[in-house]
Design an enzyme around this catalytic site. Structure first.
Site, mmCIF file in Angstrom:
data_model
loop_
_atom_site.group_PDB
_atom_site.id
_atom_site.type_symbol
_atom_site.label_atom_id
_atom_site.label_comp_id
_atom_site.label_asym_id
_atom_site.label_seq_id
_atom_site.Cartn_x
_atom_site.Cartn_y
_atom_site.Cartn_z
ATOM 1 N N ARG A 113 0.936 -1.228 0.143
ATOM 2 C CA ARG A 113 0.023 0.052 0.023
ATOM 3 C C ARG A 113 0.909 1.425 0.007
ATOM 4 N NH1 ARG A 113 -4.239 -1.092 4.883
ATOM 5 N NH2 ARG A 113 -5.008 0.800 4.401
ATOM 6 N N HIS A 114 0.459 2.326 -0.271
ATOM 7 C CA HIS A 114 1.101 3.585 -0.288
ATOM 8 C C HIS A 114 1.370 3.936 1.211
ATOM 9 C CE1 HIS A 114 -2.778 4.732 1.697
ATOM 10 N NE2 HIS A 114 -3.220 3.993 0.646
ATOM 11 N N ASN B 277 -5.765 8.341 6.199
ATOM 12 C CA ASN B 277 -5.379 7.231 7.085
ATOM 13 C C ASN B 277 -5.284 7.599 8.576
ATOM 14 O OD1 ASN B 277 -3.299 5.539 4.616
ATOM 15 N ND2 ASN B 277 -5.349 5.041 5.258
ATOM 16 N N ARG C 6 -1.640 9.596 -3.091
ATOM 17 C CA ARG C 6 -1.030 8.709 -2.032
ATOM 18 C C ARG C 6 0.063 7.994 -2.654
ATOM 19 N NH1 ARG C 6 -6.370 8.182 -1.497
ATOM 20 N NH2 ARG C 6 -7.299 6.131 -1.176
ATOM 21 N N GLU D 59 -8.262 2.870 -5.539
ATOM 22 C CA GLU D 59 -8.880 2.345 -4.509
ATOM 23 C C GLU D 59 -10.360 2.170 -4.650
ATOM 24 O OE1 GLU D 59 -8.992 0.095 -2.712
ATOM 25 O OE2 GLU D 59 -8.516 0.582 -0.543
ATOM 26 N N HIS E 282 -3.450 0.097 -3.176
ATOM 27 C CA HIS E 282 -4.551 0.351 -1.768
ATOM 28 C C HIS E 282 -5.000 -1.045 -1.451
ATOM 29 C CE1 HIS E 282 -4.833 4.723 -3.280
ATOM 30 N NE2 HIS E 282 -4.838 3.935 -4.594
HETATM 31 O O1 F6P Z 1 -8.843 2.701 5.043
HETATM 32 C C1 F6P Z 1 -7.990 2.605 3.737
HETATM 33 C C2 F6P Z 1 -8.934 2.071 2.724
HETATM 34 O O2 F6P Z 1 -7.909 1.936 1.422
HETATM 35 C C3 F6P Z 1 -10.090 2.937 2.053
HETATM 36 O O3 F6P Z 1 -10.029 3.769 1.260
HETATM 37 C C4 F6P Z 1 -11.013 1.688 1.474
HETATM 38 O O4 F6P Z 1 -12.356 1.993 1.618
HETATM 39 C C5 F6P Z 1 -10.631 0.847 2.507
HETATM 40 O O5 F6P Z 1 -9.336 0.710 2.955
HETATM 41 C C6 F6P Z 1 -10.815 -0.756 1.891
HETATM 42 O O6 F6P Z 1 -10.911 -1.682 2.959
HETATM 43 P P1 F6P Z 1 -12.508 -2.263 3.422
HETATM 44 O O7 F6P Z 1 -12.701 -3.061 2.337
HETATM 45 O O8 F6P Z 1 -11.872 -3.321 4.499
HETATM 46 O O9 F6P Z 1 -13.188 -1.112 3.883
#
Ligand code: F6P
Length: 420
Positions: free
Chosen positions: A224-225, A231, A274, A294, A360
């Site tokens: 990941r970044h 975050n 990012r 993402e 991401h």
């Molecule tokens: O929290 C960081 C992130 O990359 C968000 O931008 C994204 O919505 C999420 O993680 C994805 O993870 P999950 O599907 O577990 O919510």
């Protein structure tokens, strides 16, 4: 789990054809992994495994000699057992069965086709033809000499015996003819392909996929970044810059990549700030893909998980209930993410250099599921923490995984409940 396609699920047998050591198992597994990842119920039925399970794993080349009649009968039995299991799988809701055997004579293929036809299953032959001695030799050494068939046998002896096995098959081998029905021929490890009566969306995908597959093993690194400002705040989505800790991670990543990653990887990022900032600090040329952005959280973009739970409890619970298929209002589901990643997968297969993807969480989970051959519905639960590099190193038919944590590791915000 339903297929990603709305058309009625196909019932298709991909019947492999080719002499031993022509990469049939490699191709079978590649196709199965790809189609499974797209949501099609696909399974490989490898006759060699049936033989080993039923007849033991220490047969020498004489067992494959066409003049060895008792062995011929035993081999036919195991081949039919695998075929019956494939038909049972297709009968029980399977969509694509891959019948991985040599199927090197017209008679054998006619038998397979007749049995499939009786069950209403379409057959497409997938033939691998290779006459390049160096490729065959490399394949024998990389896979066959290490196979359970030769456990405890010195490599040179195993290689000699396997060459004799190939010679037995070569005596009776007949290439697939146009009169035998649809086929895909992969010639000299994909340098050429020949198609006959290949129709429909699914087979077109398979052909497109096979056009990109190449056999050169190369590492894939996923990270990941660096930590972003969102975050830090526990907010999802957005397009915020790196935090100070995120920038520190990017510097640390640069040290590790430049010191240890050989050959130096090709770097891919998303189109979001990012990942691009992380790559800029890394200092290698990089390519940005929108397809790597993402998961789109739609109306929830920029919220914390706590805010979603409080302000949109139904949405929150729906996602907890089916995280793979749940689609954010005006956003995406994991299932959608897999679909849009398909061009990335094709490019990844085609790329000859190792690749480092700076991506991401959700997108890397989907890619991870593909590379590690995990069921797609499990991908929302794969752990991909910040400031950790996943090193995925291909083996003969699978992939080894190592995780490299580059501290300090920031705490990730609490997500939607992982179970359920
Ligand atoms: O929290 C960081 C992130 O990359 C968000 O931008 C994204 O919505 C999420 O993680 C994805 O993870 P999950 O599907 O577990 O919510």
């Amino acid at each position: 789990m339903p297929s990603l396609f709305s058309a009625p699920p196909p019932r298709l047998a991909l019947v492999m054809v080719g002499l031993p050591a022509r990469g049939k198992t490699f191709i079978s597994r590649k196709i199965a992994r790809y189609l499974s990842w797209l949501g099609h119920k696909t399974q490989v039925f490898n006759v060699g495994s049936y033989r080993r399970a039923r007849l033991g794993s220490h047969q020498r080349h004489s067992f494959f000699d066409p003049r060895n009649e008792s062995a011929q009968a035993a081999r036919l039995d195991v081949a039919l057992a695998a075929l019956d299991d494939m038909l049972a799988f297709l009968d029980a809701g399977g969509e694509i069965g891959i019948y991985d055997a040599t199927n090197n004579t017209r008679d054998r293929r006619a038998l397979v086709r007749a049995r499939c036809a009786a069950e209403g299953v379409d057959v497409v032959f997938v033939e691998s033809i290779c006459s390049d001695p160096a490729t065959i030799e490399a394949n024998i050494r990389a896979t066959k000499a290490r196979s359970p068939d030769y456990e405890g046998v010195p490599e040179e002896e195993a290689v000699r015996d396997f060459r004799l096995r190939i010679a037995h098959y070569a005596q009776s081998y007949e290439e697939v003819g146009e009169d035998e029905g649809p086929f895909i021929k992969i010639i000299d490890v994909g340098r050429r392909m020949s198609l006959h009566r290949i129709e429909g969306y699914l087979l077109a995908r398979v052909v497109h996929f096979l056009l990109n597959v190449q056999v050169q093993p190369r590492n894939l690194w996923l990270t990941r970044h660096g930590e972003s400002e969102f975050n830090v705040l526990g907010r999802i989505g957005g397009d915020t810059p790196l935090s100070a800790a995120g920038r520190a991670y990017a510097h640390r990543l640069a040290e590790v990549v430049l010191e240890r990653f050989r050959p130096v990887p090709v770097v891919w990022t998303s189109s979001l700030r990012r990942t691009i900032e992380t790559a800029e600090i890394l200092g290698l040329p990089f390519r940005s893909w929108r397809a790597l952005d993402e998961i789109d959280a739609g109306v929830c973009d920029g919220m914390t998980y706590g805010e979603i739970a409080e302000q949109m409890p139904n949405e929150y619970e729906a996602r907890v209930g089916d995280k793979f298929r749940y689609c954010y209002p005006r956003g995406e589901s994991y299932q959608n993410v897999i679909q849009r990643l398909e061009p990335v997968i094709f490019e990844l297969e085609r790329e000859r250099s190792p690749v480092l993807i700076i991506g991401h969480q959700a997108v890397l989970r989907a890619l991870y599921a593909y590379v590690m051959d995990r069921p797609p519905h499990e991908c929302p639960f794969v752990s991909i923490p910040l400031h950790t590099v996943l090193e995925l190193e291909p083996t003969a038919y699978g992939c080894n995984e190592r995780r490299l944590e580059l501290p300090p590791l920031p705490a990730d915000p609490e997500g939607f409940r992982q179970a359920g």
